[in-house]
Design an enzyme around this catalytic site. Sequence first.
Site, mmCIF file in Angstrom:
data_model
loop_
_atom_site.group_PDB
_atom_site.id
_atom_site.type_symbol
_atom_site.label_atom_id
_atom_site.label_comp_id
_atom_site.label_asym_id
_atom_site.label_seq_id
_atom_site.Cartn_x
_atom_site.Cartn_y
_atom_site.Cartn_z
ATOM 1 N N LYS A 80 87.101 53.674 84.069
ATOM 2 C CA LYS A 80 86.395 52.517 84.278
ATOM 3 C C LYS A 80 87.496 51.248 84.293
ATOM 4 C CE LYS A 80 82.151 50.752 85.384
ATOM 5 N NZ LYS A 80 81.036 51.416 86.156
ATOM 6 N N GLY A 182 69.639 42.928 91.113
ATOM 7 C CA GLY A 182 70.944 42.684 91.857
ATOM 8 C C GLY A 182 70.970 43.395 92.901
ATOM 9 N N GLY A 185 68.806 46.450 91.403
ATOM 10 C CA GLY A 185 67.486 46.417 90.998
ATOM 11 C C GLY A 185 66.539 46.004 92.284
#
Length: 351
Positions: A80, A182, A185
């Site tokens: 990440k 966002g 969501g």
Amino acid sequence: MVHRPHEVSDFQEDIHVVSDADGEAIGVIAIHSTALGPAAGGCRFWHYDSHAHLTADAIRLARGMSYKNAVAGLPLGGGKAVLQRPAGSFDRAALFRAFGDAVESLGGAYVTAEDVGTGVADMERVRERTRYVAGLHAEPGKSGGDPSPWTARGVFESMRAAARFALGSDLEGLTVAVQGTGNVGAALCRMLRGAGARLVIADIDRRRVDALVAELGARAVGIDEIVAAEADIFAPCALGGVLNARTIPALKARLICGAANNQLATEADGEALAARGIVYAPDYVVNAGGIINVSAEYLGEAPEEVEQRVGEIAPRLTRILEAATSDNTPPHIVADTLARRIIARGRRAAA
Ligand code: NAI
């Protein structure tokens, strides 16, 4: 870019500091495991109050990616990137080009894509400097583009399966509290509305909330009220750590299923949920749709492959929930055990 080996967790391989053109540190790339393939995971662009917090988040997120990719059956390890969002105005294109240079310098050990705060346009800037990036504009007939709709679809199908398992009900008529509206969501809210669920929503961005209230008839609540909202299901779709010692006692929902990475603040919080009889759908099991799409793009696989793999997420979750019940073990432990077993197998095969 400085390279600092850093042994902080079970599989941790290393942390690379990302610098801008002036040599200022702007973030890190954490590589957790390359046992199954190149470490793949998105790039988060967010405000952190210290480099230590940013690094800790990257490490946790990278581990989640290792587990997610393993359980989803992808030939990828876990990594990440987390970049500090500058407070004032800044040259966004230059920042993501500098990030591209950092990714390139790892020679393919890490493959990036979007995460919170980044989008397709940012990944196009990264692409100017490296080919180890996905989540670019999709070419016709090929996999690619914004991974969020695939993530939302996997979460939605998982939620439907988990509702049947845990609540003995279809989604129609159930109330779902969605934290964070966002990219994922909002898409999830649309699918839930289509399935006849009622929506309670919250986001720190008021415009996003207002738009969904108008479009879907969702009920808006404050960001401090969403966790304890009257709802059957709680869907964390903002940032991590939302399930913790403070929030778990306040939960009204009987099922947790959402897109956010690292929802559990600690392992003990997964046990606290189980002790309260709340079923937790492990985050990295249900939110794998995006990385499945990224993986297919990177490996040049067809969209049908994505469709099929995303379709396997909900049945996999059901098997994990069944095993959790029959073994009397919290679902996050069942999932972690499965992930570690797959990664260990990959390590042995590579040795
Ligand atoms: P996004 O940046 O589009 O949306 C996140 C939303 O959460 C924003 O609208 C933000 O304002 C809101 N938010 C932040 N803090 C909040 C708070 N305390 N209360 C309420 N709202 C808050 O990010 P995206 O892509 O939708 O991702 C959401 C979550 O899902 C993240 O945790 C991400 O890591 C995870 N995820 C996303 C994937 C994807 O394909 N986009 C894939 C897998 C996981």
